[in-house]
Scaffold this motif. Structure first.
Motif, short mmCIF file in Angstrom:
data_model
loop_
_atom_site.label_atom_id
_atom_site.label_comp_id
_atom_site.label_asym_id
_atom_site.label_seq_id
_atom_site.Cartn_x
_atom_site.Cartn_y
_atom_site.Cartn_z
N UNK A 57 -22.67 -27.90 -1.08
CA UNK A 57 -22.12 -28.17 0.25
C UNK A 57 -20.62 -27.90 0.33
N UNK A 58 -19.87 -28.25 -0.70
CA UNK A 58 -18.41 -28.06 -0.64
C UNK A 58 -18.05 -26.59 -0.48
N UNK A 59 -18.82 -25.70 -1.07
CA UNK A 59 -18.54 -24.27 -0.93
C UNK A 59 -18.80 -23.81 0.50
N UNK A 60 -19.83 -24.36 1.12
CA UNK A 60 -20.09 -24.04 2.53
C UNK A 60 -18.94 -24.53 3.40
N UNK A 61 -18.45 -25.71 3.12
CA UNK A 61 -17.40 -26.30 3.95
C UNK A 61 -16.06 -25.59 3.80
N UNK A 62 -15.64 -25.37 2.56
CA UNK A 62 -14.30 -24.81 2.31
C UNK A 62 -14.28 -23.30 2.14
N UNK A 63 -15.45 -22.72 1.89
CA UNK A 63 -15.51 -21.28 1.68
C UNK A 63 -15.22 -20.92 0.23
N UNK A 64 -15.38 -19.65 -0.09
CA UNK A 64 -15.08 -19.13 -1.42
C UNK A 64 -14.07 -18.00 -1.27
N UNK A 65 -13.02 -18.06 -2.10
CA UNK A 65 -11.98 -17.02 -2.08
C UNK A 65 -11.92 -16.32 -3.42
N UNK A 66 -11.80 -15.00 -3.38
CA UNK A 66 -11.58 -14.20 -4.59
C UNK A 66 -10.18 -13.58 -4.47
N UNK A 67 -9.17 -14.23 -5.06
CA UNK A 67 -7.80 -13.71 -4.94
C UNK A 67 -7.55 -12.49 -5.83
#
Length: 256
Positions: A57-67
């Motif tokens: 759920x936390x990934x859905x909420x905050x999103x995933x970033x690949x810097x």
């Protein structure tokens, strides 16, 4: 007899003078051809595949970033523009669904390519004044309510690689041939130290599905029209679970 000798002496002297001033010349030519072909070189360092796996759920909420997932290096002998465009194998504006985890009456499998967000390491210094956001230099929004389309990937309505218009995003340079600062000057990243130059761009990627998974940061090419799942369907729609693929095409072209 004396006069004849004097005359002969004069003739001989004239003959010697003529022989001394003679010059032999022989010459050959070789043709030189100058062929100055325009050079546009885009060097890209990136993984073959960038994966976004949403499994809590936390990934859905905050999103995933690949810097810093992609580094772009430019060398050119002519003025140039650089842009990114979302593409799919099916040739439309949606991700290719490879696997479905089950469809429901409210699930949507047509996920807009524009849900992918980009961020570039420095601002576009060659953009002309337009009606939209001219690059991807804005920080990623932190909440769904703050979604502005500033980082939403440019996608053509027909799914092609056609260059953006003056109102759409360019990483460097811009559309058109008139006006002030609509192009990037010739040069190369080899002459620039560090990573902050007009010939060296570090690209970050982000996907933020939200809850429910409607991808609120998805916007059409004009950066003003929302393209999230609900906007394109019904109020109770959400993204269908599954595996999806697409690709980002970076295009370096001469500014004509």
């Amino acid at each position: 007899m004396r006069n004849f000798s004097k005359l002969l002496s004069t003739v001989v002297l004239i003959g010697f003078a003529s022989t001394a001033s003679a010059q032999l010349v022989d010459q050959k030519d070789v043709q030189i051809t100058l062929d100055m072909q325009p050079v546009l070189e885009l060097e890209m360092t990136t993984p073959n595949q960038i994966e976004f796996v949403f499994d809590d759920i936390t990934k859905y909420q905050s999103g995933i970033t690949h810097p810093g997932a992609t580094i772009l290096k430019v060398s050119a002998t002519v003025n140039w523009d650089l842009y990114a465009v979302g593409r799919s194998e099916t040739g439309n504006r949606f991700w290719d669904q490879q696997v479905s985890y089950g469809a429901t009456s409210n699930s949507v499998a047509n996920l807009p390519l524009s849900l992918l967000e980009l961020k570039q390491s420095q601002a576009n210094t060659g953009g002309t004044a337009g009606t939209g956001v001219i690059d991807y230099s804005s920080a990623f929004s932190t909440t769904q309510a703050a979604a502005t389309g500033s980082n939403s990937l440019f996608v053509n309505d027909d799914g092609s690689a056609t260059p953006p218009t003056i109102a759409n995003k360019y990483i460097a340079g811009h559309a058109g041939t008139t006006g002030t600062g609509d192009t990037m000057s010739a040069g190369t990243y080899l002459n620039n130290s560090g990573t902050s130059s007009n010939f060296y761009y570090v690209m970050d990627y982000r996907i933020a599905p939200g809850l429910p998974a409607i991808f609120p940061n998805a916007f059409a090419a004009d950066s003003t029209t929302a393209e999230d799942i609900v906007s394109a369907n019904t109020a109770n729609s959400y993204a269908e679970g599954g595996v999806y693929t697409m690709y980002v095409q970076y295009v370096l072209l001469e500014d004509q």
